[in-house]
Design an enzyme around this catalytic site. Structure first.
Site, PDB file in Angstrom:
ATOM      1  N   ARG A 101       0.879  -1.179   0.000  1.00 52.46           N
ATOM      2  CA  ARG A 101       0.000   0.000   0.000  1.00 52.46           C
ATOM      3  C   ARG A 101       0.914   1.226   0.000  1.00 52.46           C
ATOM      4  NH1 ARG A 101      -5.393   1.278   1.827  1.00 52.46           N
ATOM      5  NH2 ARG A 101      -5.550   3.299   2.871  1.00 52.46           N
ATOM      6  N   HIS A 128      -6.791   1.430  -7.120  1.00 48.63           N
ATOM      7  CA  HIS A 128      -7.107   0.670  -5.907  1.00 48.63           C
ATOM      8  C   HIS A 128      -7.805  -0.630  -6.332  1.00 48.63           C
ATOM      9  CE1 HIS A 128      -7.640  -0.271  -1.856  1.00 48.63           C
ATOM     10  NE2 HIS A 128      -8.399   0.718  -1.428  1.00 48.63           N
ATOM     11  N   GLN A 131      -9.807  -3.098  -3.902  1.00 45.07           N
ATOM     12  CA  GLN A 131     -11.113  -2.590  -3.516  1.00 45.07           C
ATOM     13  C   GLN A 131     -12.157  -2.900  -4.583  1.00 45.07           C
ATOM     14  OE1 GLN A 131     -12.185  -0.835  -0.554  1.00 45.07           O
ATOM     15  NE2 GLN A 131     -14.104  -1.480  -1.516  1.00 45.07           N
ATOM     16  N   ASP A 224     -16.435   8.567  -3.361  1.00 44.64           N
ATOM     17  CA  ASP A 224     -15.279   8.387  -2.485  1.00 44.64           C
ATOM     18  C   ASP A 224     -14.986   9.735  -1.842  1.00 44.64           C
ATOM     19  OD1 ASP A 224     -13.122   7.165  -1.230  1.00 44.64           O
ATOM     20  OD2 ASP A 224     -11.753   7.489  -2.903  1.00 44.64           O
ATOM     21  N   CYS A 264     -16.154   3.037  -0.575  1.00 46.09           N
ATOM     22  CA  CYS A 264     -15.077   2.156  -0.112  1.00 46.09           C
ATOM     23  C   CYS A 264     -14.661   2.436   1.328  1.00 46.09           C
ATOM     24  CB  CYS A 264     -13.873   2.269  -1.046  1.00 46.09           C
ATOM     25  SG  CYS A 264     -13.032   3.875  -1.008  1.00 46.09           S
ATOM     26  N   ARG A 292     -13.841  -7.197   1.143  1.00 44.58           N
ATOM     27  CA  ARG A 292     -12.397  -7.045   0.949  1.00 44.58           C
ATOM     28  C   ARG A 292     -11.687  -8.325   1.365  1.00 44.58           C
ATOM     29  NH1 ARG A 292      -9.929  -2.000   0.948  1.00 44.58           N
ATOM     30  NH2 ARG A 292      -8.000  -3.188   0.743  1.00 44.58           N
TER      31      ARG A 292
END
Length: 322
Positions: A101, A128, A131, A224, A264, A292
């Site tokens: 990450r 991402h 996700q 988001d 998310c 996830r």
């Protein structure tokens, strides 16, 4: 050739579907698959703070029979004295996969080019993809087949989430719409890549500045945070710019009657989405958050199997040549 997962279109439509099928099975039988038995270790590296990514990978690797090795770059040589490629060469001698990450996509690409174990993008500034596997799994659970569904993202079209929605949903054969201010449009190359993938899968891509045009008749509405990590100094400017892109009941009224809402997380309640929507009957965010775990377990298992098969094929070819 080692398979990695650095961006959403690293998978074909068939491969993406296979991973989602595997995730469904792993969710049904959570402890049935142990591809990391040994236990084998997986390095999970964090440049950025995390809740869902840290917990889901830690628990998921353990579920698969493995040992999660959580590494903070603040307490390692990566990003300091040591390059991603050198780190990769060290880690591949000890771990079965690397999850990172981070900030720049280039570091992930350098690491992947330097190792024989799969590298997974757990988030970068550009994409991402883990996700999105969870999101697609959630959409399948609530709405059935992915192909032909219309999904609308409203907000920061230049964000990693918007980029991943474009690529992943186009790969799934969905109709992807992004509604964002013109100054925050998706990267043109990502749009081109998504259009090319959509042409192969029967999906479509639409980028507009009018959020209502993006949401009109959509089956799934997503957004988001407007202020991502590293953008805190732009907060007030972003709040002003995105004010018309807030997902509230009025915005959701333009979507299909049975449309669902996804985010998310973490969410800035009252900014990109109102409490009435995120806590309302159309919201499926908690299933999305749980997924996830299942999607990432399936991804790791699929990558390990794909790379084992690739190595076996290469070995057989070498033996035949000799």
């Amino acid at each position: 050739m080692t398979r990695h997962f650095l961006r959403d279109d690293d998978l074909t439509q068939a491969e993406q579907s296979a991973i989602l099928d595997l995730a469904v099975e792993m969710k049904r039988d959570r402890w049935g698959a142990k591809p990391l038995a040994g236990p084998q270790s997986v390095a999970v590296i964090f440049d950025k703070s995390s809740t869902r990514t840290r917990v889901s990978f830690h628990v998921g690797i353990s579920d698969l029979g493995g040992s999660p090795l959580i590494i903070s770059t603040a307490n390692s040589q990566l990003g300091g004295k040591e390059t991603p490629s050198d780190t990769a060469r060290v880690l591949e001698r000890m771990v079965s996969a690397i999850v990172w990450r981070t900030y720049g996509q280039a570091g992930l690409e350098e690491m992947a080019a330097s190792t024989s174990v799969p590298v997974v993008n757990a988030l970068s500034d550009d994409f991402h993809p883990c996700q999105l596997l969870a999101d697609l799994l959630t959409i399948r659970e609530h709405r059935g087949a992915l192909a032909g569904q219309t999904i609308a993202f409203v907000g920061d079209g230049a964000s990693n989430m918007a980029h991943s929605y474009l690529l992943a949903c186009a790969t799934a054969g969905m109709h992807v719409r992004v509604g964002s201010p013109s100054a925050f449009s998706p990267t043109p190359q990502v749009v081109t890549d998504a259009e090319q993938r959509a042409a192969e899968t029967g999906g479509s891509v639409l980028v507009v500045t009018d959020p209502v045009a993006a949401v009109a008749g959509a089956d799934v509405v997503v957004t988001d945070t407007w202020v991502s990590m590293g953008k805190e100094d732009e907060k007030q400017q972003r709040l002003d710019t995105f004010a018309d892109y807030r997902v509230d009941d009025a915005m959701m009224a333009h979507a299909a009657d049975d449309a669902v809402f996804m985010h998310c997380l973490p969410a800035d309640r009252g900014y990109e989405v109102t409490a009435d929507v995120i806590d309302g009957p159309r919201s499926i965010i908690w299933d999305e958050a749980e997924n996830r775990l299942h999607a990432q377990k399936a991804l790791l298992a699929w990558l390990l199997a794909a790379n084992t098969a690739s190595a076996a094929t290469a070995s057989a070819a070498t033996a035949a040549d000799n």
